[in-house]
Design a protein around this motif. Structure first.
Motif, PDB file in Angstrom:
ATOM      1  N   GLU A  13       0.789  -1.118  -0.020  1.00  0.00           N
ATOM      2  CA  GLU A  13      -0.129   0.028   0.150  1.00  0.00           C
ATOM      3  C   GLU A  13       0.778   1.488  -0.207  1.00  0.00           C
ATOM      4  OE1 GLU A  13      -2.690  -0.412   3.425  1.00  0.00           O
ATOM      5  OE2 GLU A  13      -3.890  -1.983   2.367  1.00  0.00           O
ATOM      6  N   ARG A  14       2.027   1.207   0.785  1.00  0.00           N
ATOM      7  CA  ARG A  14       2.961   2.695   0.874  1.00  0.00           C
ATOM      8  C   ARG A  14       3.443   2.451  -0.601  1.00  0.00           C
ATOM      9  NH1 ARG A  14       6.382   1.733   5.937  1.00  0.00           N
ATOM     10  NH2 ARG A  14       7.182   3.692   5.023  1.00  0.00           N
ATOM     11  N   GLY A  15       4.166   1.390  -1.069  1.00  0.00           N
ATOM     12  CA  GLY A  15       4.784   1.436  -2.509  1.00  0.00           C
ATOM     13  C   GLY A  15       6.249   2.060  -2.232  1.00  0.00           C
ATOM     14  N   GLU A  16       6.673   2.117  -3.457  1.00  0.00           N
ATOM     15  CA  GLU A  16       8.080   2.793  -3.674  1.00  0.00           C
ATOM     16  C   GLU A  16       7.753   4.470  -3.624  1.00  0.00           C
ATOM     17  OE1 GLU A  16      11.023  -0.280  -5.792  1.00  0.00           O
ATOM     18  OE2 GLU A  16      10.087   1.456  -6.734  1.00  0.00           O
ATOM     19  N   GLN A  17       8.597   4.980  -2.813  1.00  0.00           N
ATOM     20  CA  GLN A  17       8.699   6.577  -2.928  1.00  0.00           C
ATOM     21  C   GLN A  17      10.115   6.968  -2.977  1.00  0.00           C
ATOM     22  OE1 GLN A  17       6.770   8.233   0.408  1.00  0.00           O
ATOM     23  NE2 GLN A  17       5.003   7.024   0.300  1.00  0.00           N
ATOM     24  N   GLU A  18      10.332   7.927  -3.983  1.00  0.00           N
ATOM     25  CA  GLU A  18      11.825   8.457  -4.300  1.00  0.00           C
ATOM     26  C   GLU A  18      12.566   8.656  -3.026  1.00  0.00           C
ATOM     27  OE1 GLU A  18      14.101  11.656  -7.048  1.00  0.00           O
ATOM     28  OE2 GLU A  18      11.962  11.171  -7.417  1.00  0.00           O
ATOM     29  N   GLY A  19      11.811   9.132  -1.886  1.00  0.00           N
ATOM     30  CA  GLY A  19      12.585   9.419  -0.771  1.00  0.00           C
ATOM     31  C   GLY A  19      12.281   8.550   0.363  1.00  0.00           C
ATOM     32  N   GLY A  20      11.735   7.446   0.123  1.00  0.00           N
ATOM     33  CA  GLY A  20      11.149   6.549   1.047  1.00  0.00           C
ATOM     34  C   GLY A  20      12.040   5.379   1.380  1.00  0.00           C
ATOM     35  N   ARG A  49      17.937   3.928   0.891  1.00  0.00           N
ATOM     36  CA  ARG A  49      16.778   3.509   1.597  1.00  0.00           C
ATOM     37  C   ARG A  49      16.666   2.995   3.426  1.00  0.00           C
ATOM     38  NH1 ARG A  49      12.737   4.630  -2.007  1.00  0.00           N
ATOM     39  NH2 ARG A  49      12.869   3.324  -3.983  1.00  0.00           N
ATOM     40  N   VAL A  50      17.908   2.896   3.811  1.00  0.00           N
ATOM     41  CA  VAL A  50      18.183   2.883   4.989  1.00  0.00           C
ATOM     42  C   VAL A  50      18.093   4.088   5.826  1.00  0.00           C
ATOM     43  CG1 VAL A  50      19.672   1.720   7.045  1.00  0.00           C
ATOM     44  CG2 VAL A  50      18.962   0.406   4.934  1.00  0.00           C
ATOM     45  N   LEU A  51      18.562   5.111   5.062  1.00  0.00           N
ATOM     46  CA  LEU A  51      18.724   6.441   5.804  1.00  0.00           C
ATOM     47  C   LEU A  51      17.536   7.088   5.852  1.00  0.00           C
ATOM     48  CD1 LEU A  51      22.246   7.508   4.135  1.00  0.00           C
ATOM     49  CD2 LEU A  51      21.869   6.822   6.623  1.00  0.00           C
ATOM     50  N   SER A  52      16.558   6.653   4.658  1.00  0.00           N
ATOM     51  CA  SER A  52      15.299   7.310   4.605  1.00  0.00           C
ATOM     52  C   SER A  52      14.308   6.927   5.760  1.00  0.00           C
ATOM     53  CB  SER A  52      14.785   7.108   3.168  1.00  0.00           C
ATOM     54  OG  SER A  52      15.659   7.826   2.261  1.00  0.00           O
ATOM     55  N   GLY A  53      14.568   5.609   6.107  1.00  0.00           N
ATOM     56  CA  GLY A  53      13.832   4.976   6.820  1.00  0.00           C
ATOM     57  C   GLY A  53      14.570   5.040   8.463  1.00  0.00           C
ATOM     58  N   ASP A  54      15.323   6.038   8.586  1.00  0.00           N
ATOM     59  CA  ASP A  54      15.919   6.259  10.130  1.00  0.00           C
ATOM     60  C   ASP A  54      16.528   4.855  10.616  1.00  0.00           C
ATOM     61  OD1 ASP A  54      15.189   8.937  10.320  1.00  0.00           O
ATOM     62  OD2 ASP A  54      12.931   8.354  10.839  1.00  0.00           O
ATOM     63  N   GLY A  55      17.327   4.454   9.830  1.00  0.00           N
ATOM     64  CA  GLY A  55      17.996   2.921   9.833  1.00  0.00           C
ATOM     65  C   GLY A  55      17.275   1.754   9.622  1.00  0.00           C
ATOM     66  N   GLU A  56      16.429   1.768   9.209  1.00  0.00           N
ATOM     67  CA  GLU A  56      15.482   0.525   8.699  1.00  0.00           C
ATOM     68  C   GLU A  56      14.923   0.752   7.108  1.00  0.00           C
ATOM     69  OE1 GLU A  56      11.368  -1.178   9.946  1.00  0.00           O
ATOM     70  OE2 GLU A  56      12.861  -1.182  11.417  1.00  0.00           O
TER      71      GLU A  56
END
Length: 533
Positions: A13-20, A49-56
């Motif tokens: 549902e969230r899908g790929e996002q350029e900054g996600g 991707r890891v940095l965008s997710g605050d380490g995840e």
């Protein structure tokens, strides 16, 4: 919708996002995605991707760029996970968990959670404790209270955190080995509130400075073979024998104590269920346990009398600490906590890697998994190993896909750790208990017969040529024929014998100790010389 499926649905549902932090990959192959230039690009993408997710970051494998479920076959999925693991390592991260679901007839889609940081063992020391004791003497309940930090309800409720089969929980009887873990840091014990949740066990392994793993054996007499397997085949540091205050020592108690002492394992005795009896009864049982130990040429050390400091300093093959406990009132559990926090590792397990296999599994999307306690050395993801011997004495070359320790993925594990090792290059059906994992560059010797120094502990008559008990050495449990070099061996006798496995060879070494049994008859031995298959 199940909680596991919700993980997939949320990612789609969230899908790929350029900054996600979510990335869809239909597949990842070595030939294409590890080629020059492509590798660097994918590592940079994963790091982003890891940095965008605050380490995840979340990687959905088997899905198209627009979030459609393409599904890939099991072999391609396994290769994709191998490639993703390498990318994560290059990016300074690691795969923390993987969940998979079927798509179509033979397709598969998976969600991998990738976390920042290397996937390394974090504990400074790790001791392994094997439990023993008569059925219904509170063995599993005591361990359940230790690992959860939770008082029992008086009905054996904490036992349910260890008994892995529904029929075991229902009947209150363990039928196979089960496992528990807790740990310590500078602030004291680190418990797993619900050890049946993989996340709780993994959190203990990830955060503790010191780990204590329990191998919980079986107290019911018909499963003595399983108990011996747990006490002999798991590279234990200490034994924990439980004796219920409302029952006292039984024949099974004496049998289990005999095995612990014969294998020269430093042992603690826990008198359990002291809340159920009067203080005079506790003292009566305590005196009977002291007599039992003295009759076995051991010195009892009552912790209530001499203190935990003395127990830590004095415990050995000859001196056995005794602790009075109740899982209901938690009496004595502080003493056990302090003992397990302070007791030293008994063997550092230096040398080349080796692990005797105790269990095997086939995990969808991963393949064959062999579990056991590492006997010596270290093993890392990507290592080239060999497994065997097969029935014909041959060995199969394999590669380590991944390693888990109490559901926590690690890049490396060393001697004394209870692990599951995912293997590439072999079918699960070809891997059996009693086989050994060794480095690929060693030349192991499959053994069909050996000489040993044996002691007969219990047998109704003398042992003559052709006596056929079951021999337990490491995780090997195999029928064998004995040929004593002395005219006869009677109970209490020590002598030499040639021992021959009846059906297949194994990897065993001089100096290893073993237990042999036939019904209630039993004895112990030490291997003195081995002969090639």
């Amino acid at each position: 919708m199940s909680p596991d499926r919700a993980v997939l649905e949320t990612a789609l549902e969230r899908g790929e996002q350029e900054g996600g932090s979510i990335e869809f990959k239909e597949r990842l192959t070595r030939d294409v995605h590890l080629a020059d230039g492509r590798l660097e690009s994918l590592v940079a993408q994963l790091r982003h991707r890891v940095l965008s997710g605050d380490g995840e970051a979340t990687y959905v494998v088997g899905a198209t760029d627009d979030g459609g479920l393409a599904g890939i076959d099991t072999e391609t999925f396994s290769e994709s996970m191998d490639v993703l693991s390498l990318l994560a390592e290059q990016a300074g991260a690691h795969i923390d968990t993987v969940q998979t679901w079927p798509v179509g007839d033979d397709g598969r889609v998976g969600v991998a959670i990738i976390r920042e940081g290397a996937m390394l063992e974090t504990d400074d020391e790790h001791i392994v404790v094997g439990t023993a004791g008569h059925v219904d003497h509170g063995k599993s309940t005591l361990v359940g209270s230790l690992v959860t930090g939770r008082a029992d309800d008086g009905e054996g409720g904490t036992r349910g955190f260890l008994d892995v089969q529904p029929h075991e929980v229902e009947r209150g009887l363990s039928a196979d080995l089960s496992y528990g873990v807790y740990g310590f840091d500078d602030d004291g014990p680190i418990h797993a509130p619900n050890p049946n949740r993989k996340e709780d066990r993994a959190h203990v392994v990830e955060t503790a400075d010191r780990l204590v793993s329990f191998v919980d054996t079986v107290g019911h007499e018909p499963w003595l073979r399983t108990t011996i397997r747990g006490l002999v085949g798991q590279k234990l540091d200490y034994g924990l024998l439980t004796i219920a205050a409302d029952d006292g020592p039984t024949r099974t108690t004496r049998e289990h104590l005999g095995i612990l002492l014969a294998t020269e394992l430093p042992t603690i005795v826990a008198i359990t269920k002291v809340d159920m009896v009067e203080p005079d009864r506790v003292q009566e049982v305590l005196r009977s346990v002291e007599r039992l130990l003295r009759d076995a040429d051991r010195s009892p050390l009552v912790v209530d009398r001499y203190g935990v400091d003395s127990a830590v300093e004095e415990i050995s093959e000859r001196i056995v600490p005794i602790v009075t406990t109740s899982a209901v009132t938690m009496e004595g559990l502080d003493d056990l906590d302090e003992l397990f926090e302070r007791l030293p590792k008994t063997d550092n397990g230096d040398g080349r890697f080796s692990m005797y296999i105790d269990r095997t599994y086939n995990v969808t999307g991963v393949g064959a998994v062999a579990s056991g306690t590492i006997r010596s050395g270290t093993v890392s993801a990507g290592d080239q190993l060999q497994v065997g011997p097969m029935a014909d004495g041959s060995f199969q070359q394999v590669e380590v896909r991944s390693i888990e320790m109490h559901y926590h993925r690690v890049d490396q594990a060393r001697a004394g750790r209870i692990v599951g090792i995912a293997l590439k290059g072999v079918r699960e059906s070809d891997v059996e208990r009693g086989m050994v994992l060794l480095p690929a560059d060693v030349d192991p010797t499959p053994v069909r017969s050996f000489d040993a120094e044996v002691m007969v502990l219990n047998h109704p008559t003398r042992i003559n040529d052709g006596y056929e008990p079951v021999v337990h050495v490491e995780t090997v449990s195999e029928a064998a024929a004995f040929y004593p070099k002395d005219p006869q061996l009677l109970p209490g006798d020590t002598g030499e014998a040639r021992v021959e496995f009846k059906f297949r060879p194994y990897v065993i070494e001089e100096g290893q100790r073993f237990v042999f049994r036939e019904g209630r008859s039993k004895g112990v031995g030490t291997i003195t010389e081995v002969f090639e298959n």
